[in-house]
Scaffold this motif. Structure first.
Motif, PDB file in Angstrom:
ATOM      1  N   GLU A 246      89.152 -11.435 -45.813  1.00 51.72           N
ATOM      2  CA  GLU A 246      90.514 -10.916 -45.648  1.00 51.72           C
ATOM      3  C   GLU A 246      91.379 -11.867 -44.821  1.00 51.72           C
ATOM      4  O   GLU A 246      92.542 -12.123 -45.158  1.00 51.72           O
ATOM      5  CB  GLU A 246      90.446  -9.537 -44.970  1.00 51.72           C
ATOM      6  N   PHE A 247      90.817 -12.410 -43.749  1.00 48.51           N
ATOM      7  CA  PHE A 247      91.587 -13.325 -42.900  1.00 48.51           C
ATOM      8  C   PHE A 247      91.885 -14.630 -43.642  1.00 48.51           C
ATOM      9  O   PHE A 247      92.964 -15.216 -43.466  1.00 48.51           O
ATOM     10  CB  PHE A 247      90.819 -13.607 -41.613  1.00 48.51           C
TER      11      PHE A 247
ATOM     12  N   THR B  80      94.718 -13.882 -45.828  1.00 50.69           N
ATOM     13  CA  THR B  80      95.934 -13.715 -45.036  1.00 50.69           C
ATOM     14  C   THR B  80      96.526 -15.068 -44.656  1.00 50.69           C
ATOM     15  O   THR B  80      97.745 -15.261 -44.714  1.00 50.69           O
ATOM     16  CB  THR B  80      95.631 -12.908 -43.763  1.00 50.69           C
ATOM     17  N   ALA B  81      95.675 -16.014 -44.262  1.00 53.21           N
ATOM     18  CA  ALA B  81      96.155 -17.354 -43.928  1.00 53.21           C
ATOM     19  C   ALA B  81      96.815 -18.008 -45.143  1.00 53.21           C
ATOM     20  O   ALA B  81      97.858 -18.667 -45.021  1.00 53.21           O
ATOM     21  CB  ALA B  81      95.002 -18.213 -43.413  1.00 53.21           C
ATOM     22  N   ARG B  82      96.226 -17.805 -46.311  1.00 51.99           N
ATOM     23  CA  ARG B  82      96.825 -18.343 -47.538  1.00 51.99           C
ATOM     24  C   ARG B  82      98.171 -17.676 -47.823  1.00 51.99           C
ATOM     25  O   ARG B  82      99.138 -18.335 -48.216  1.00 51.99           O
ATOM     26  CB  ARG B  82      95.864 -18.136 -48.711  1.00 51.99           C
ATOM     27  N   GLY B  83      98.247 -16.358 -47.610  1.00 46.58           N
ATOM     28  CA  GLY B  83      99.500 -15.644 -47.834  1.00 46.58           C
ATOM     29  C   GLY B  83     100.602 -16.094 -46.887  1.00 46.58           C
ATOM     30  O   GLY B  83     101.772 -16.222 -47.294  1.00 46.58           O
ATOM     31  N   ILE B  84     100.256 -16.343 -45.620  1.00 47.46           N
ATOM     32  CA  ILE B  84     101.260 -16.813 -44.652  1.00 47.46           C
ATOM     33  C   ILE B  84     101.750 -18.202 -45.044  1.00 47.46           C
ATOM     34  O   ILE B  84     102.948 -18.499 -44.955  1.00 47.46           O
ATOM     35  CB  ILE B  84     100.656 -16.807 -43.233  1.00 47.46           C
TER      36      ILE B  84
ATOM     37  N   PHE C  68     105.022  -5.979 -44.170  1.00 50.02           N
ATOM     38  CA  PHE C  68     104.298  -7.137 -43.655  1.00 50.02           C
ATOM     39  C   PHE C  68     103.310  -6.734 -42.564  1.00 50.02           C
ATOM     40  O   PHE C  68     103.039  -7.499 -41.633  1.00 50.02           O
ATOM     41  CB  PHE C  68     105.275  -8.177 -43.110  1.00 50.02           C
ATOM     42  N   ALA C  69     102.742  -5.541 -42.703  1.00 51.70           N
ATOM     43  CA  ALA C  69     101.752  -5.082 -41.723  1.00 51.70           C
ATOM     44  C   ALA C  69     100.490  -5.931 -41.783  1.00 51.70           C
ATOM     45  O   ALA C  69      99.738  -6.011 -40.799  1.00 51.70           O
ATOM     46  CB  ALA C  69     101.420  -3.614 -41.978  1.00 51.70           C
ATOM     47  N   TRP C  70     100.244  -6.576 -42.925  1.00 54.43           N
ATOM     48  CA  TRP C  70      99.050  -7.416 -43.066  1.00 54.43           C
ATOM     49  C   TRP C  70      99.104  -8.630 -42.145  1.00 54.43           C
ATOM     50  O   TRP C  70      98.065  -9.169 -41.759  1.00 54.43           O
ATOM     51  CB  TRP C  70      98.882  -7.870 -44.520  1.00 54.43           C
TER      52      TRP C  70
ATOM     53  N   ASP D  24      88.844 -19.602 -49.221  1.00 50.19           N
ATOM     54  CA  ASP D  24      89.959 -19.753 -48.299  1.00 50.19           C
ATOM     55  C   ASP D  24      89.414 -20.011 -46.897  1.00 50.19           C
ATOM     56  O   ASP D  24      88.271 -19.676 -46.577  1.00 50.19           O
ATOM     57  CB  ASP D  24      90.826 -18.492 -48.281  1.00 50.19           C
ATOM     58  N   SER D  25      90.245 -20.590 -46.045  1.00 51.95           N
ATOM     59  CA  SER D  25      89.825 -20.885 -44.681  1.00 51.95           C
ATOM     60  C   SER D  25      90.947 -20.530 -43.716  1.00 51.95           C
ATOM     61  O   SER D  25      92.112 -20.433 -44.107  1.00 51.95           O
ATOM     62  CB  SER D  25      89.461 -22.371 -44.534  1.00 51.95           C
ATOM     63  N   PHE D  26      90.588 -20.337 -42.457  1.00 47.92           N
ATOM     64  CA  PHE D  26      91.579 -20.126 -41.393  1.00 47.92           C
ATOM     65  C   PHE D  26      91.046 -20.737 -40.113  1.00 47.92           C
ATOM     66  O   PHE D  26      89.842 -20.892 -39.934  1.00 47.92           O
ATOM     67  CB  PHE D  26      91.891 -18.638 -41.205  1.00 47.92           C
ATOM     68  N   ARG D  27      91.955 -21.115 -39.225  1.00 46.66           N
ATOM     69  CA  ARG D  27      91.583 -21.781 -37.985  1.00 46.66           C
ATOM     70  C   ARG D  27      92.024 -20.942 -36.797  1.00 46.66           C
ATOM     71  O   ARG D  27      93.212 -20.613 -36.670  1.00 46.66           O
ATOM     72  CB  ARG D  27      92.203 -23.177 -37.912  1.00 46.66           C
TER      73      ARG D  27
END
Length: 408
Positions: free
Chosen positions: A23-24, A27-31, A68-70, A117-120
């Motif tokens: 999910e995170f 979310t990083a991809r969506g942002i 944009f609660a996500w 997907d990845s997030f930092r």
């Protein structure tokens, strides 16, 4: 002097944590896509771009809206890191010194069918720490980690990604480099070719293990099996995952081999001289051969390892000729790719083309470093002459107006 390095570790998240990580990543991809769309919209409106301050302000305002609660459920520091990455991509796209394209929207999971997907996450106020074989990630919890090596310093950032069927985290840390040595006792040139991965002017030879060829039979079998499956079916997905895992194994084998070779050549010499290879152009000629030979990876790893050990790394010009030059008299020859040995037309010396190329690279690198006043040869006095003729260098790094150091 400190250097920022990455250390990769494997994660073993629980099913609940795995859902959160997926999910995170989404979310990083969506942002990223949201901020990029807003940047493009603003450019169409008034020919200006969104940068980090505007992006961070926009994300703060959007959290108050229900649609944009996500964004609110995501780590705020990780969201700001996405904005910084997008700002860097925008600046690199318009920098003359960087050959990068304008950033694109990231493809969704529905098209790729992969959770890659990845997030930092950023370590603010020691929110990321390793305790009892687990790593704490903001808003995810304590995730089990395979700690195959101890940390060397405080954690700066952690990048979480799902690759080749496994969860991995890349931890950045600041490592203290050793003091640059004033005297270096050897210089070695290294020739990278298709048959042997690395050939050194000191006699070092490392054969190409060709990991892709070793797994070619199994890979071909899986690809034929995939072609018989109905695209999108469960059996097609399982075969696709098996191919993905096999490619991951080949990638890890190449990385391990490159680390071992670069560590060995760094330990054996004081000054490392390589060619400035145009790997991208070589890949167009034969991409699988270049990838299986880890040509560019070995030079990258050797460079940072030399910096850590206080040694020198140098690359000669891309268009400097090294192949076909006699190591004894310097006579130049035109050789085809199939000619691995040749006889000099001037001095009649029979020699290996790769070893003579490595010696030519060492000589060219030596002249470059002396001309740039980075190193100066120390001439030993008659009382200190040794039976073995060894090239000894002294790092000078001269400043304008200063006198050269006299040889001791």
């Amino acid at each position: 002097m400190k250097k920022t390095l990455r250390y990769n570790y494997r994660l073993n998240p629980t099913p609940e944590q795995e859902v959160k990580l997926i999910e995170f990543g989404a979310t990083a991809r969506g942002i990223w896509n949201l901020l990029l769309s807003e940047t493009m919209r603003r450019y169409d409106y008034d020919k200006t771009f969104f940068f980090y301050k505007d992006m961070a302000s926009l994300l703060k305002k959007l959290k108050s809206f229900e649609e944009f609660a996500w964004i609110k459920t995501f780590d705020s520091a990780a969201a700001q890191q996405v904005a910084r990455d997008l700002e860097a991509a925008l600046k690199n796209a318009f920098s003359k010194g960087r050959l990068q394209r304008f950033p694109k929207h990231k493809i969704s999971y529905k098209r790729k069918k992969l959770h890659n997907d990845s997030f930092r996450a950023v370590n603010n106020s020691n929110c990321i720490r390793i305790e009892n074989r687990t790593i704490s990630i903001p808003k995810v919890g304590k995730v089990p980690i395979v700690l195959h090596r101890n940390l060397v310093s405080k954690i700066k950032t952690v990048t979480i990604q799902y690759r080749h069927g496994r969860w991995e985290c890349s931890i950045t840390q600041e490592v203290e480099c050793k003091t640059a040595k004033n005297r270096l006792t050897s210089i070695t040139g290294f020739d990278i070719n298709s048959k042997q991965t690395v050939v050194g002017s000191n006699g070092f030879v490392s054969d190409n293990p060709k990991f892709l060829r070793q797994s070619k039979e199994k890979l071909t079998h899986l690809q034929r099996q995939l072609s018989r499956r109905k695209k999108g079916s469960n059996r097609w997905q399982k075969t696709k995952q098996r191919i993905n895992k096999l490619h991951g194994k080949i990638s890890r084998q190449r990385l391990n081999f490159a680390h071992q070779v670069s560590r060995q050549i760094t330990n054996e010499t004081g000054i490392l001289v390589f060619e400035d290879l145009n790997v991208k152009a070589m890949q167009q000629f034969n991409g699988s051969m270049v990838a299986d030979n880890v040509m560019g990876l070995i030079t990258q790893l050797a460079k940072y390892k030399a910096d850590l050990e206080g040694k020198l790394y140098h690359e000669i010009g891309r268009f400097e000729k090294s192949t076909g030059i006699c190591s004894e008299c310097g006579q130049r020859h035109v050789l085809s790719l199939s000619e691995r040995y040749f006889t000099c037309t001037a001095c009649a010396t029979y020699q290996s083309r790769d070893l003579s190329a490595a010696k030519s690279i060492a000589k060219t690198g030596e002249l470059d470093l002396i001309a740039a006043e980075i190193v100066a040869r120390v001439i030993p006095t008659s009382q200190h002459k040794s039976a073995i003729k060894m090239k000894v260098f002294e790092v000078s790094k001269l400043v304008e107006g200063s006198e050269k150091k006299e040889a001791a």
